[in-house]
Design a protein around this motif. Structure first.
Motif, PDB file in Angstrom:
ATOM      1  N   GLU A 159      37.364  -5.385 -38.525  1.00 32.73           N
ATOM      2  CA  GLU A 159      36.083  -5.585 -37.830  1.00 32.73           C
ATOM      3  C   GLU A 159      34.939  -5.568 -38.855  1.00 32.73           C
ATOM      4  O   GLU A 159      34.031  -6.394 -38.805  1.00 32.73           O
ATOM      5  CB  GLU A 159      35.927  -4.447 -36.810  1.00 32.73           C
ATOM      6  N   ASP A 160      34.995  -4.614 -39.819  1.00 36.00           N
ATOM      7  CA  ASP A 160      33.957  -4.513 -40.858  1.00 36.00           C
ATOM      8  C   ASP A 160      33.865  -5.797 -41.683  1.00 36.00           C
ATOM      9  O   ASP A 160      32.787  -6.179 -42.146  1.00 36.00           O
ATOM     10  CB  ASP A 160      34.256  -3.358 -41.832  1.00 36.00           C
ATOM     11  N   LEU A 161      35.019  -6.456 -41.892  1.00 36.13           N
ATOM     12  CA  LEU A 161      35.037  -7.646 -42.749  1.00 36.13           C
ATOM     13  C   LEU A 161      34.249  -8.811 -42.153  1.00 36.13           C
ATOM     14  O   LEU A 161      33.823  -9.717 -42.878  1.00 36.13           O
ATOM     15  CB  LEU A 161      36.482  -8.090 -42.994  1.00 36.13           C
ATOM     16  N   LYS A 162      34.050  -8.736 -40.849  1.00 32.06           N
ATOM     17  CA  LYS A 162      33.334  -9.835 -40.180  1.00 32.06           C
ATOM     18  C   LYS A 162      31.881  -9.943 -40.635  1.00 32.06           C
ATOM     19  O   LYS A 162      31.237 -10.961 -40.421  1.00 32.06           O
ATOM     20  CB  LYS A 162      33.410  -9.660 -38.667  1.00 32.06           C
ATOM     21  N   GLN A 163      31.365  -8.883 -41.282  1.00 30.00           N
ATOM     22  CA  GLN A 163      29.984  -9.002 -41.791  1.00 30.00           C
ATOM     23  C   GLN A 163      29.921  -9.862 -43.060  1.00 30.00           C
ATOM     24  O   GLN A 163      28.852 -10.309 -43.458  1.00 30.00           O
ATOM     25  CB  GLN A 163      29.373  -7.622 -42.041  1.00 30.00           C
ATOM     26  N   PHE A 164      31.076 -10.107 -43.699  1.00 30.42           N
ATOM     27  CA  PHE A 164      31.077 -10.927 -44.925  1.00 30.42           C
ATOM     28  C   PHE A 164      31.595 -12.343 -44.681  1.00 30.42           C
ATOM     29  O   PHE A 164      31.122 -13.294 -45.284  1.00 30.42           O
ATOM     30  CB  PHE A 164      31.967 -10.307 -46.007  1.00 30.42           C
ATOM     31  N   VAL A 165      32.633 -12.456 -43.839  1.00 31.29           N
ATOM     32  CA  VAL A 165      33.317 -13.754 -43.681  1.00 31.29           C
ATOM     33  C   VAL A 165      33.651 -14.038 -42.222  1.00 31.29           C
ATOM     34  O   VAL A 165      33.711 -13.114 -41.395  1.00 31.29           O
ATOM     35  CB  VAL A 165      34.646 -13.797 -44.503  1.00 31.29           C
ATOM     36  N   ASP A 166      33.922 -15.310 -41.968  1.00 25.57           N
ATOM     37  CA  ASP A 166      34.285 -15.750 -40.625  1.00 25.57           C
ATOM     38  C   ASP A 166      35.774 -15.459 -40.413  1.00 25.57           C
ATOM     39  O   ASP A 166      36.637 -16.226 -40.841  1.00 25.57           O
ATOM     40  CB  ASP A 166      33.995 -17.259 -40.536  1.00 25.57           C
ATOM     41  N   THR A 167      36.075 -14.328 -39.797  1.00 30.11           N
ATOM     42  CA  THR A 167      37.475 -13.935 -39.590  1.00 30.11           C
ATOM     43  C   THR A 167      37.569 -13.113 -38.313  1.00 30.11           C
ATOM     44  O   THR A 167      36.565 -12.908 -37.623  1.00 30.11           O
ATOM     45  CB  THR A 167      38.007 -13.155 -40.815  1.00 30.11           C
ATOM     46  N   SER A 168      38.775 -12.665 -37.994  1.00 27.92           N
ATOM     47  CA  SER A 168      38.937 -11.827 -36.796  1.00 27.92           C
ATOM     48  C   SER A 168      40.095 -10.863 -37.024  1.00 27.92           C
ATOM     49  O   SER A 168      41.008 -11.136 -37.820  1.00 27.92           O
ATOM     50  CB  SER A 168      39.236 -12.705 -35.583  1.00 27.92           C
ATOM     51  N   ASP A 169      40.044  -9.762 -36.296  1.00 23.01           N
ATOM     52  CA  ASP A 169      41.138  -8.783 -36.369  1.00 23.01           C
ATOM     53  C   ASP A 169      42.449  -9.465 -35.971  1.00 23.01           C
ATOM     54  O   ASP A 169      43.483  -9.272 -36.612  1.00 23.01           O
ATOM     55  CB  ASP A 169      40.809  -7.614 -35.431  1.00 23.01           C
ATOM     56  N   GLU A 170      42.368 -10.299 -34.932  1.00 32.14           N
ATOM     57  CA  GLU A 170      43.576 -10.970 -34.424  1.00 32.14           C
ATOM     58  C   GLU A 170      44.208 -11.836 -35.528  1.00 32.14           C
ATOM     59  O   GLU A 170      45.412 -11.779 -35.750  1.00 32.14           O
ATOM     60  CB  GLU A 170      43.185 -11.823 -33.198  1.00 32.14           C
ATOM     61  N   TRP A 171      43.370 -12.633 -36.250  1.00 32.03           N
ATOM     62  CA  TRP A 171      43.908 -13.504 -37.313  1.00 32.03           C
ATOM     63  C   TRP A 171      44.555 -12.657 -38.405  1.00 32.03           C
ATOM     64  O   TRP A 171      45.679 -12.919 -38.835  1.00 32.03           O
ATOM     65  CB  TRP A 171      42.804 -14.384 -37.925  1.00 32.03           C
ATOM     66  N   ILE A 172      43.828 -11.644 -38.865  1.00 35.95           N
ATOM     67  CA  ILE A 172      44.337 -10.869 -40.013  1.00 35.95           C
ATOM     68  C   ILE A 172      45.628 -10.131 -39.641  1.00 35.95           C
ATOM     69  O   ILE A 172      46.613 -10.166 -40.390  1.00 35.95           O
ATOM     70  CB  ILE A 172      43.272  -9.875 -40.539  1.00 35.95           C
ATOM     71  N   VAL A 173      45.641  -9.508 -38.460  1.00 36.25           N
ATOM     72  CA  VAL A 173      46.842  -8.757 -38.063  1.00 36.25           C
ATOM     73  C   VAL A 173      48.029  -9.700 -37.867  1.00 36.25           C
ATOM     74  O   VAL A 173      49.128  -9.439 -38.371  1.00 36.25           O
ATOM     75  CB  VAL A 173      46.586  -7.905 -36.791  1.00 36.25           C
ATOM     76  N   SER A 174      47.781 -10.841 -37.192  1.00 40.40           N
ATOM     77  CA  SER A 174      48.925 -11.717 -36.920  1.00 40.40           C
ATOM     78  C   SER A 174      49.440 -12.404 -38.183  1.00 40.40           C
ATOM     79  O   SER A 174      50.633 -12.651 -38.314  1.00 40.40           O
ATOM     80  CB  SER A 174      48.580 -12.755 -35.851  1.00 40.40           C
ATOM     81  N   ARG A 175      48.559 -12.701 -39.161  1.00 43.32           N
ATOM     82  CA  ARG A 175      49.016 -13.403 -40.380  1.00 43.32           C
ATOM     83  C   ARG A 175      49.488 -12.454 -41.480  1.00 43.32           C
ATOM     84  O   ARG A 175      50.193 -12.864 -42.400  1.00 43.32           O
ATOM     85  CB  ARG A 175      47.898 -14.248 -40.981  1.00 43.32           C
TER      86      ARG A 175
END
Ligand SMILES: CC(C)(COP(=O)(O)OP(=O)(O)OC[C@H]1O[C@@H](n2cnc3c(N)ncnc32)[C@H](O)[C@@H]1OP(=O)(O)O)[C@@H](O)C(=O)NCCC(=O)NCCS
Length: 322
Positions: free
Chosen positions: A21-37
């Motif tokens: 969630e914190d990473l979303k302040q730097f880049v266009d990403t999501s918890d769902e993408w990171i966890v699933s990949r």
């Protein structure tokens, strides 16, 4: 015949936790993408600590766990791609921090396989008869090389250190270690050094970031990890069922899953802690082994394999009876 064993382990991660969630302040990403990949949920990152600080804290725990006096250590090897200086090396700085005397210290760079390289060197140095106790460490502050605007890489890495005391033994505990390397001439996983420019042209030196072709690295990793385990088993006249556990480099849960599937090995016996730490490069394997031992997933008398791959490309593996 001189044998070797793991006498103690220790690890350390910085306090600050960065969630997906914190990473979303730097880049266009999501918890769902990171966890699933990748399987990563969060990682620890340094704020005011350096690589040597992490290495020192992990080492003190390993020395305490081993129950030896610091003066008994005669080799210090640190695997890192994030040393704090060009020189002196982290091994040398660590010697000073720990107050060790008359030890040989050096750093090695084999990227995420670095700890296996350190294990191979320490194991053979002790088996030569010339040394008794090695402190080997994998310590990284990889988030210092991370491009926080590149979502392909910044979600993957974290900071940590893991340490081990490897000692002379009467029993054949560290049974085999293998390491290898092949040139990644296409630069699929690379971080260039500081540009050295002629000061006469007044150029500013810039530290590069990590560049990665994720798909190519994925292909290499999923090929080399099962191959390394098979090579180790064959060299030691063992079969997969002889292994109680496998501790693989924590780069991506999908890579570990695929390696287990290819080997025909149960995921229940593949150690996983990537969700909490991300990829901590050369710290990943000793951090995972320390956690596997402390949480009693690996117990005295168990036979386990460990395996890693990394930039270079490099790889390494070992079969150890605890
Ligand atoms: C990096 C890795 C997780 C990417 O997973 P992948 O399934 O290969 O994903 P791709 O690179 O094909 O990207 C798929 C899409 O997701 C996007 N994407 C990449 N990172 C993203 C992120 N953090 N959040 C959201 N989307 C992202 C890409 O831009 C791409 O979008 P597009 O299809 O519109 O171009 C995976 O390749 C990997 O783990 N490789 C090995 C890396 C590694 O282990 N490195 C360290 C070695 S020690």
């Amino acid at each position: 015949m001189i044998y070797t064993k793991i006498k103690g382990t220790g690890s350390y991660v910085p306090k600050k936790v960065m969630t997906n969630e914190d990473l979303k302040q730097f880049v266009d990403t999501s918890d769902e993408w990171i966890v699933s990949r990748t399987g990563i949920k969060e990682r620890h990152i340094v704020t005011d600590e350096f690589t040597v600080d992490l290495a020192e804290k992990a080492s003190l725990k390993a020395i305490e766990d081993a129950g030896i006096d610091k003066s008994e250590i005669d080799i210090v090897i640190v695997a890192t791609v994030t040393p704090d200086n060009a020189f002196p090396g982290i091994g040398n700085l660590l010697q000073g921090r720990l107050g060790l005397e008359r030890v040989m210290t050096f750093d090695i760079n084999a990227a995420c396989s670095g700890f296996l390289y350190a294990l191979e060197i320490a194991d053979k140095m002790i088996k030569s008869g010339a040394y008794n106790n090695a402190l080997i460490v994998g310590a990284e502050t990889l988030t210092r090389l991370t491009d926080w605007r590149d979502r392909n890489t910044c979600v993957l890495f974290g900071d940590a250190a893991g340490a081990m005391i490897i000692s002379k033994s009467d029993t054949n505990s560290i049974k085999d270690v293998i390491c290898g390397s092949v040139s990644d001439s296409d630069g699929h996983l690379i971080c260039n050094n500081v540009d050295i420019k002629d000061p006469a042209v007044n150029a500013v030196s810039v530290q590069d970031h990590i560049h990665m072709n994720g798909r190519e690295v994925f292909k290499f990793a999923t090929r080399i990890m099962p191959k390394t385990i098979r090579d180790l088993l064959e060299r030691n006249n063992m079969v997969l069922d002889d292994l109680d556990y496998i501790v693989a480099h924590q780069a991506n849960e999908r890579i570990i899953n695929k390696a287990a599937r290819d080997l025909g090995y149960s995921m229940d016996k593949m150690f996983l802690n990537i969700s909490k730490y991300g990829n901590t490069s050369s710290a990943s394997v000793p951090l995972a082994i320390d956690e596997a031992i402390k949480t009693k997933k690996i117990n005295k008398g168990d036979l386990f394999a460990t395996v890693a791959f990394g930039g270079g490309f490099t790889w390494g593996g070992a079969i150890i009876e605890l």
